[in-house]
Design a protein around this motif. Structure first.
Motif, PDB file in Angstrom:
ATOM      1  N   PRO A 233      25.864 -10.109  35.820  1.00 11.55           N
ATOM      2  CA  PRO A 233      25.586 -10.941  36.910  1.00 11.55           C
ATOM      3  C   PRO A 233      24.307 -10.446  37.334  1.00 11.55           C
ATOM      4  CG  PRO A 233      27.794 -10.746  36.397  1.00 11.55           C
ATOM      5  CD  PRO A 233      26.806  -9.570  35.816  1.00 11.55           C
ATOM      6  N   LYS A 234      24.440  -9.273  37.785  1.00  8.04           N
ATOM      7  CA  LYS A 234      23.175  -8.392  38.670  1.00  8.04           C
ATOM      8  C   LYS A 234      21.494  -8.262  37.435  1.00  8.04           C
ATOM      9  CE  LYS A 234      22.151  -4.829  41.039  1.00  8.04           C
ATOM     10  NZ  LYS A 234      22.437  -2.718  41.820  1.00  8.04           N
ATOM     11  N   PHE A 235      21.443  -8.571  36.191  1.00  7.43           N
ATOM     12  CA  PHE A 235      20.876  -8.113  35.320  1.00  7.43           C
ATOM     13  C   PHE A 235      19.966  -9.524  35.189  1.00  7.43           C
ATOM     14  CE2 PHE A 235      19.246  -8.151  31.275  1.00  7.43           C
ATOM     15  CZ  PHE A 235      18.177  -7.446  31.332  1.00  7.43           C
ATOM     16  N   ILE A 236      20.980 -10.557  34.779  1.00 15.99           N
ATOM     17  CA  ILE A 236      20.797 -11.645  34.874  1.00 15.99           C
ATOM     18  C   ILE A 236      19.870 -12.371  36.540  1.00 15.99           C
ATOM     19  CG2 ILE A 236      20.777 -13.922  34.748  1.00 15.99           C
ATOM     20  CD1 ILE A 236      23.226 -13.165  32.569  1.00 15.99           C
ATOM     21  N   LEU A 237      19.727 -12.062  37.404  1.00 11.37           N
ATOM     22  CA  LEU A 237      19.838 -11.719  38.801  1.00 11.37           C
ATOM     23  C   LEU A 237      18.446 -11.749  39.068  1.00 11.37           C
ATOM     24  CD1 LEU A 237      19.673 -13.721  41.528  1.00 11.37           C
ATOM     25  CD2 LEU A 237      20.598 -11.276  42.089  1.00 11.37           C
ATOM     26  N   ILE A 238      18.478  -9.998  38.844  1.00  8.80           N
ATOM     27  CA  ILE A 238      16.904  -8.990  38.860  1.00  8.80           C
ATOM     28  C   ILE A 238      16.040 -10.461  37.524  1.00  8.80           C
ATOM     29  CG2 ILE A 238      16.174  -7.068  37.997  1.00  8.80           C
ATOM     30  CD1 ILE A 238      18.656  -5.849  39.186  1.00  8.80           C
ATOM     31  N   ALA A 239      16.009 -10.137  36.550  1.00 14.54           N
ATOM     32  CA  ALA A 239      15.721 -10.794  35.725  1.00 14.54           C
ATOM     33  C   ALA A 239      14.342 -11.595  35.350  1.00 14.54           C
ATOM     34  CB  ALA A 239      15.770 -10.766  33.910  1.00 14.54           C
ATOM     35  N   GLY A 240      15.464 -12.748  36.161  1.00 13.25           N
ATOM     36  CA  GLY A 240      15.488 -14.252  36.710  1.00 13.25           C
ATOM     37  C   GLY A 240      14.370 -14.107  37.560  1.00 13.25           C
ATOM     38  N   MET A 241      14.248 -13.423  38.629  1.00  8.62           N
ATOM     39  CA  MET A 241      13.090 -12.941  39.574  1.00  8.62           C
ATOM     40  C   MET A 241      12.424 -12.188  39.289  1.00  8.62           C
ATOM     41  SD  MET A 241      15.857 -11.800  42.748  1.00  8.62           S
ATOM     42  CE  MET A 241      14.620 -11.718  43.994  1.00  8.62           C
ATOM     43  N   VAL A 242      11.729 -11.650  38.299  1.00  8.58           N
ATOM     44  CA  VAL A 242      10.789 -10.639  37.817  1.00  8.58           C
ATOM     45  C   VAL A 242      10.084 -11.962  37.359  1.00  8.58           C
ATOM     46  CG1 VAL A 242       9.768  -8.728  36.309  1.00  8.58           C
ATOM     47  CG2 VAL A 242      12.006  -9.045  37.872  1.00  8.58           C
ATOM     48  N   SER A 243      10.665 -12.327  36.370  1.00 12.68           N
ATOM     49  CA  SER A 243      10.038 -13.658  35.890  1.00 12.68           C
ATOM     50  C   SER A 243       9.524 -14.764  36.638  1.00 12.68           C
ATOM     51  CB  SER A 243      11.495 -14.188  34.327  1.00 12.68           C
ATOM     52  OG  SER A 243      11.439 -13.617  33.619  1.00 12.68           O
ATOM     53  N   PHE A 244      10.261 -14.754  37.606  1.00 10.11           N
ATOM     54  CA  PHE A 244       9.883 -16.045  38.755  1.00 10.11           C
ATOM     55  C   PHE A 244       8.519 -15.418  38.745  1.00 10.11           C
ATOM     56  CE2 PHE A 244       9.243 -17.654  42.755  1.00 10.11           C
ATOM     57  CZ  PHE A 244       9.150 -19.266  42.233  1.00 10.11           C
ATOM     58  N   LEU A 245       8.348 -14.225  39.846  1.00  9.46           N
ATOM     59  CA  LEU A 245       7.565 -13.592  40.342  1.00  9.46           C
ATOM     60  C   LEU A 245       6.392 -13.753  38.906  1.00  9.46           C
ATOM     61  CD1 LEU A 245       6.138 -12.593  43.405  1.00  9.46           C
ATOM     62  CD2 LEU A 245       7.593 -10.307  42.290  1.00  9.46           C
ATOM     63  N   THR A 246       6.489 -13.456  38.398  1.00 10.25           N
ATOM     64  CA  THR A 246       5.357 -12.749  37.369  1.00 10.25           C
ATOM     65  C   THR A 246       4.912 -14.046  37.294  1.00 10.25           C
ATOM     66  OG1 THR A 246       6.608 -11.314  36.478  1.00 10.25           O
ATOM     67  CG2 THR A 246       5.031 -12.115  35.222  1.00 10.25           C
ATOM     68  N   VAL A 247       5.648 -15.665  36.801  1.00  8.87           N
ATOM     69  CA  VAL A 247       4.988 -16.888  36.569  1.00  8.87           C
ATOM     70  C   VAL A 247       3.836 -17.143  37.674  1.00  8.87           C
ATOM     71  CG1 VAL A 247       5.229 -18.911  35.903  1.00  8.87           C
ATOM     72  CG2 VAL A 247       6.676 -17.527  34.443  1.00  8.87           C
ATOM     73  N   PHE A 248       4.757 -16.984  38.676  1.00 10.97           N
ATOM     74  CA  PHE A 248       3.836 -17.333  40.318  1.00 10.97           C
ATOM     75  C   PHE A 248       2.984 -16.903  40.392  1.00 10.97           C
ATOM     76  CE2 PHE A 248       3.436 -16.670  44.373  1.00 10.97           C
ATOM     77  CZ  PHE A 248       2.978 -18.423  44.697  1.00 10.97           C
ATOM     78  N   LEU A 249       2.678 -15.943  40.331  1.00 10.15           N
ATOM     79  CA  LEU A 249       1.179 -14.647  39.579  1.00 10.15           C
ATOM     80  C   LEU A 249       0.467 -15.284  39.189  1.00 10.15           C
ATOM     81  CD1 LEU A 249       2.758 -11.635  40.812  1.00 10.15           C
ATOM     82  CD2 LEU A 249       2.255 -12.307  42.589  1.00 10.15           C
ATOM     83  N   LEU A 250       0.677 -15.296  37.711  1.00 14.62           N
ATOM     84  CA  LEU A 250      -0.421 -15.416  37.274  1.00 14.62           C
ATOM     85  C   LEU A 250      -0.803 -17.143  36.903  1.00 14.62           C
ATOM     86  CD1 LEU A 250      -1.178 -15.355  34.038  1.00 14.62           C
ATOM     87  CD2 LEU A 250       0.783 -16.458  33.189  1.00 14.62           C
ATOM     88  N   LEU A 251      -0.122 -17.539  37.818  1.00 12.17           N
ATOM     89  CA  LEU A 251      -0.786 -19.336  38.053  1.00 12.17           C
ATOM     90  C   LEU A 251      -1.973 -18.933  39.832  1.00 12.17           C
ATOM     91  CD1 LEU A 251       2.504 -21.627  38.099  1.00 12.17           C
ATOM     92  CD2 LEU A 251       0.692 -21.078  36.280  1.00 12.17           C
ATOM     93  N   LEU A 252      -1.076 -18.255  40.788  1.00 13.04           N
ATOM     94  CA  LEU A 252      -1.895 -18.250  41.439  1.00 13.04           C
ATOM     95  C   LEU A 252      -3.356 -17.081  40.561  1.00 13.04           C
ATOM     96  CD1 LEU A 252      -2.541 -17.834  44.325  1.00 13.04           C
ATOM     97  CD2 LEU A 252      -1.533 -15.907  44.637  1.00 13.04           C
ATOM     98  N   SER A 253      -3.173 -16.898  39.828  1.00 16.47           N
ATOM     99  CA  SER A 253      -4.815 -15.475  39.980  1.00 16.47           C
ATOM    100  C   SER A 253      -5.124 -17.074  38.745  1.00 16.47           C
ATOM    101  CB  SER A 253      -3.599 -14.651  38.673  1.00 16.47           C
ATOM    102  OG  SER A 253      -3.393 -13.449  39.197  1.00 16.47           O
TER     103      SER A 253
END
Length: 378
Positions: A233-253
């Motif tokens: 579960p911790k891995f899923i949480l961390i992976a989800g947060m990293v994916s969301f942050l990556t998509v957000f930074l991509l859209l912002l860029s």
């Protein structure tokens, strides 16, 4: 001169005799028949059940060696019955043994011995991996037990960790009855065990056993895995947060890049919307387009109640004589008959309403509204 005493001769002879015996024993052990002919050996005694002898054949590529051995000095050499092959050539031998004791063997190239050696198989012991681990929990400690091996001078090692630990923690005992303290019963633990031969009894050439199969324990119960309770579960949480942050930074860029591009390279307006027919009818020829459009420019429509007035001529005002007043005539099309209408007093026709937002000029009793295309001559 009298001969030296016998005791003196013994003191002189014994060192030489010991050196000679050592050199002969070393020559017999190494078995070298010529310089560079020695083989690199590895010997492993698997729990006093099987002995594996392997050699490095890199210096003798393409040669099949013969291995002969005996377990008693009085026996005759017997050939190896189970060779270990490497690239199709013999590289070792597996021997069946039943007890501790010496091993005499010889490695030969045909009939020529390359290496002859004898050794104690216990010096190369590798114990069997412990199995059937049992766990007895009491509060914050657990006692791990298993079946002891059939010989002594061994050390049993139990290791444990959780999914959050980076390294294993060890506990050791000379019997397979090891207690591990300071545990949290709510956590899921990994356990594994192995056996090591003590150096004072077997020497420094021994090997530890392989690790046992990892066992998972939580709250005194056997678990199939600890990953589902901790890291997954911790891995899923961390992976989800990293994916969301990556998509957000991509859209912002992308948004930032669009704004920077708009500032550095502003968009050029399309002339087809400002010059109707330039590209459709004249294929972009501006001179042809201007010939067709210069005389057909649309007129501005006047609002209701306003008269259409186009200033073309100048307003001409002649000054009146002092004795005889005269009517001032204006030739501007803005006021075509203002003088006559005032003289006759005809109020049926109203002059053009002066356009709004233009300049006003007063001259005596007359007031004139001027636009950009009018001028006055005095």
């Amino acid at each position: 001169m009298p001969p030296p005493p016998a005791s003196t001769m013994r003191r002189v002879f014994l060192p030489w005799a010991a050196a000679a015996v050592f050199l002969l024993g070393h020559a017999n052990t190494s078995g070298k028949t010529k310089p560079g002919s020695a083989l690199q050996l590895q010997v492993i005694n698997f729990n006093f059940e099987t002995v594996q002898v392997t050699w490095n054949t890199s210096a003798y590529a393409g040669i099949n060696f013969t291995f002969v051995y005996k377990l008693d000095k009085k026996e005759e050499y017997r050939p190896c019955s189970s060779y270990i092959l490497q690239h199709g050539y013999s590289a070792g031998c597996l021997l069946e043994v039943q007890r501790d004791g010496p091993l005499y063997f010889s490695i030969r190239n045909g009939t020529q011995p390359l290496l002859t050696k004898n050794l104690a198989i216990s010096a190369y012991l590798k114990p069997r991996s412990p199995g059937d681990l049992s766990f007895q929990w009491r509060e914050e400690a657990v006692t791990v037990t298993c079946s002891n091996l059939g010989y002594n001078d061994l050390q049993y090692e139990i290791q444990h960790k959780t999914v959050f630990d980076a390294v294993w923690q060890s506990a050791e005992a000379e019997t397979c009855n090891v207690t591990v303290d300071s545990l949290d019963p709510e956590k899921c633990y990994f356990f594994r065990a192995r056996v090591k031969a003590l150096e004072f009894a077997y020497g420094s050439e021994t090997y530890p056993s392989d690790w046992s199969e990892v066992t998972h324990q939580q709250r005194g119960e056997l678990r199939d895995s600890c990953w589902e309770n901790g890291l997954f579960p911790k891995f899923i949480l961390i992976a989800g947060m990293v994916s969301f942050l990556t998509v957000f930074l991509l859209l912002l860029s992308l948004w930032k890049l669009h704004r920077i591009k708009k500032v550095l390279m502003p968009s050029v307006p399309d002339p087809r919307f400002s010059f109707l027919g330039l590209f459709e009818s004249h294929q972009g020829n501006f001179q042809e387009w201007i010939k067709d459009t210069q005389n057909v420019a649309p007129l501005n429509k006047m609002e209701d109640g306003e008269l259409e007035c186009t200033p073309e001529d100048a307003v001409v005002v002649q000054p009146a004589e002092a004795e005889t007043p005269k009517t001032v005539g204006m030739t501007s099309p803005l006021y075509p008959q203002m003088g006559e209408e005032e003289a006759t007093g005809d109020s049926g026709l109203l002059p053009c309403q002066p356009p709004q937002g233009h300049g006003v000029v007063s001259l005596g009793d007359f007031t004139f509204v001027m636009d950009d295309n009018s001028y006055m001559m005095l």
